[in-house]
Design an enzyme around this catalytic site. Structure first.
Site, PDB file in Angstrom:
ATOM      1  N   THR A  44       0.834  -1.206   0.000  1.00 42.59           N
ATOM      2  CA  THR A  44       0.000   0.000   0.000  1.00 42.59           C
ATOM      3  C   THR A  44       0.863   1.248   0.000  1.00 42.59           C
ATOM      4  O   THR A  44       0.608   2.199  -0.747  1.00 42.59           O
ATOM      5  CB  THR A  44      -0.907   0.005   1.242  1.00 42.59           C
ATOM      6  OG1 THR A  44      -1.650  -1.206   1.294  1.00 42.59           O
ATOM      7  CG2 THR A  44      -1.867   1.172   1.193  1.00 42.59           C
ATOM      8  N   TYR A 107     -12.355  -5.207  -1.940  1.00 45.26           N
ATOM      9  CA  TYR A 107     -13.434  -4.700  -2.788  1.00 45.26           C
ATOM     10  C   TYR A 107     -14.507  -5.742  -3.081  1.00 45.26           C
ATOM     11  O   TYR A 107     -15.688  -5.507  -2.878  1.00 45.26           O
ATOM     12  CB  TYR A 107     -12.892  -4.123  -4.109  1.00 45.26           C
ATOM     13  CG  TYR A 107     -13.966  -3.403  -4.908  1.00 45.26           C
ATOM     14  CD1 TYR A 107     -14.463  -2.181  -4.467  1.00 45.26           C
ATOM     15  CD2 TYR A 107     -14.500  -3.963  -6.052  1.00 45.26           C
ATOM     16  CE1 TYR A 107     -15.470  -1.532  -5.166  1.00 45.26           C
ATOM     17  CE2 TYR A 107     -15.502  -3.327  -6.759  1.00 45.26           C
ATOM     18  CZ  TYR A 107     -15.993  -2.112  -6.319  1.00 45.26           C
ATOM     19  OH  TYR A 107     -16.984  -1.477  -6.998  1.00 45.26           O
ATOM     20  N   TYR A 132      -1.629 -10.356   4.801  1.00 44.86           N
ATOM     21  CA  TYR A 132      -1.848  -8.968   5.226  1.00 44.86           C
ATOM     22  C   TYR A 132      -3.328  -8.772   5.537  1.00 44.86           C
ATOM     23  O   TYR A 132      -4.168  -8.775   4.647  1.00 44.86           O
ATOM     24  CB  TYR A 132      -1.386  -8.039   4.108  1.00 44.86           C
ATOM     25  CG  TYR A 132      -1.481  -6.556   4.400  1.00 44.86           C
ATOM     26  CD1 TYR A 132      -1.674  -6.059   5.691  1.00 44.86           C
ATOM     27  CD2 TYR A 132      -1.336  -5.638   3.366  1.00 44.86           C
ATOM     28  CE1 TYR A 132      -1.755  -4.709   5.937  1.00 44.86           C
ATOM     29  CE2 TYR A 132      -1.410  -4.267   3.600  1.00 44.86           C
ATOM     30  CZ  TYR A 132      -1.616  -3.808   4.883  1.00 44.86           C
ATOM     31  OH  TYR A 132      -1.694  -2.459   5.128  1.00 44.86           O
ATOM     32  N   ARG A 137      -8.894  -1.258   4.894  1.00 48.01           N
ATOM     33  CA  ARG A 137      -8.636  -1.107   3.463  1.00 48.01           C
ATOM     34  C   ARG A 137      -9.363  -2.153   2.624  1.00 48.01           C
ATOM     35  O   ARG A 137      -9.673  -1.914   1.463  1.00 48.01           O
ATOM     36  CB  ARG A 137      -7.133  -1.157   3.174  1.00 48.01           C
ATOM     37  CG  ARG A 137      -6.380   0.098   3.614  1.00 48.01           C
ATOM     38  CD  ARG A 137      -4.990   0.128   3.026  1.00 48.01           C
ATOM     39  NE  ARG A 137      -4.240   1.314   3.429  1.00 48.01           N
ATOM     40  CZ  ARG A 137      -4.211   2.463   2.756  1.00 48.01           C
ATOM     41  NH1 ARG A 137      -4.910   2.573   1.636  1.00 48.01           N
ATOM     42  NH2 ARG A 137      -3.483   3.480   3.170  1.00 48.01           N
ATOM     43  N   LYS A 160       0.577 -10.093   8.887  1.00 43.33           N
ATOM     44  CA  LYS A 160       0.670  -8.665   9.168  1.00 43.33           C
ATOM     45  C   LYS A 160      -0.702  -8.215   9.627  1.00 43.33           C
ATOM     46  O   LYS A 160      -1.654  -8.205   8.860  1.00 43.33           O
ATOM     47  CB  LYS A 160       1.106  -7.878   7.929  1.00 43.33           C
ATOM     48  CG  LYS A 160       1.158  -6.368   8.157  1.00 43.33           C
ATOM     49  CD  LYS A 160       1.491  -5.609   6.874  1.00 43.33           C
ATOM     50  CE  LYS A 160       1.468  -4.097   7.101  1.00 43.33           C
ATOM     51  NZ  LYS A 160       1.725  -3.346   5.842  1.00 43.33           N
ATOM     52  N   ILE A 200       5.837  -4.160  10.200  1.00 45.94           N
ATOM     53  CA  ILE A 200       5.968  -3.778   8.795  1.00 45.94           C
ATOM     54  C   ILE A 200       5.527  -2.332   8.741  1.00 45.94           C
ATOM     55  O   ILE A 200       4.349  -2.021   8.929  1.00 45.94           O
ATOM     56  CB  ILE A 200       5.151  -4.693   7.878  1.00 45.94           C
ATOM     57  CG1 ILE A 200       5.666  -6.141   8.027  1.00 45.94           C
ATOM     58  CG2 ILE A 200       5.248  -4.232   6.426  1.00 45.94           C
ATOM     59  CD1 ILE A 200       4.932  -7.158   7.178  1.00 45.94           C
TER      60      ILE A 200
END
Length: 305
Positions: A44, A107, A132, A137, A160, A200
């Protein structure tokens, strides 16, 4: 396999929007010298959604070639399309990278079973994978049970975790021994205290040696030193999230001459008042009075508009 301070590296752009190869190579070399424990490319923070497949592979290859095995390279290969994710992961593996970071599909918002199926396909590539998890997000918050199930896949080496709290890491640890990285600089110290193996990081772009020292101090048992360093740099890492990442970190890096502040739309440079806050958070020895005065004038002009 991976541990410590991992930087989520920015992707520098030229003024006309092309990848700035020279700046990128210099950043990779700098992190290798500064003691960063691994580099994530095209996450990202690296503006992966704006990069073509060809550009991403170009970045992976540059990072691998420049690193010369001094620091592990982790390729951000995750998308919301399983086939594309598998193909990009396979291509990254062929380039020689050390691992991949694969985001939970965003999405399209698949079911937990769909997420497990997605990572099962990626697992077949055989490249060490960090899962992740970032509900803010992706629009999907997976349970500890689902993440633990994904962690059973042979290629999955870590998670993560960036759900914005501390509850999930505790729930995961009750049912799985998968290593967990903090995905939020503001919570890294707290997550280390709960057993995380590193972070991270956004702010590691700016202070690679110092952030690595903070994490390594904690991991070797010097918790007081870790707390001191975390407190020292708290204004800095807080300023990196004044706006959508990576808008703030790119601007901060530009103040240090590491890259241009340019981003690809729809991302923009920070507002003038936030630029001033970022500048104030950067240790004075890294900037000069003229830079601060210019930032103040821009912020004042912006207030009058």
């Amino acid at each position: 396999m991976f541990k410590g301070s991992i930087v989520a590296l920015v992707t520098p752009f030229t003024q006309n929007g092309d990848i700035d190869d020279l700046a990128f190579k210099e950043l990779v070399d700098w992190h290798a010298e500064q003691g960063t424990n691994a580099i994530v490319c095209c996450g990202t923070t690296g503006e992966a959604p704006t990069l073509s497949s060809e550009e991403q592979l170009h970045i992976f290859k540059m990072a691998f070639d420049v690193s010369k095995k001094r620091v592990p390279i982790i390729a951000g290969t995750g998308t919301y399309d399983t086939r594309k994710t598998v193909e990009r992961t396979r291509q990254a593996k062929e380039l020689g990278v050390d691992g991949c970071l694969v985001v939970v599909p965003y999405y399209s918002r698949p079911t937990p079973e769909g997420c497990i199926a997605h990572f099962t396909e990626v697992d077949k590539v055989g490249l060490p994978t960090i899962v992740y998890h970032h509900p803010g997000r992706t629009g999907i918050r997976l349970s500890a049970e689902v993440l633990a199930k994904i962690a059973e896949l042979s290629s999955v080496v870590a998670i993560k975790e960036a759900s914005g709290g501390l509850e999930l890491i505790q729930e995961i640890q009750q049912i799985s021994d998968i290593p967990i990285f903090s995905g939020d600089d503001t919570l890294t110290l707290a997550m280390l205290e709960l057993g995380a193996v590193g972070g991270i990081s956004i702010v590691a772009n700016l202070i690679p040696q110092e952030w690595s020292e903070m994490i390594q101090s904690f991991l070797r048992g010097d918790k007081e030193r870790a707390k001191e360093l975390n407190a020292l740099y708290e204004p800095l890492f807080q300023s990196m999230v004044l706006e959508t990442n990576p808008q703030c970190i790119k601007y901060a890096l530009s103040l240090l001459g590491k890259c241009n502040p340019h981003l690809r739309l729809p991302l923009l440079e920070p507002k003038e008042e936030n630029k001033l806050e970022i500048l104030r958070a950067i240790p004075k020895r890294w900037t000069n009075k003229r830079t601060l005065d210019r930032a103040k004038k821009r912020a004042e002009c912006s207030d009058r508009i």
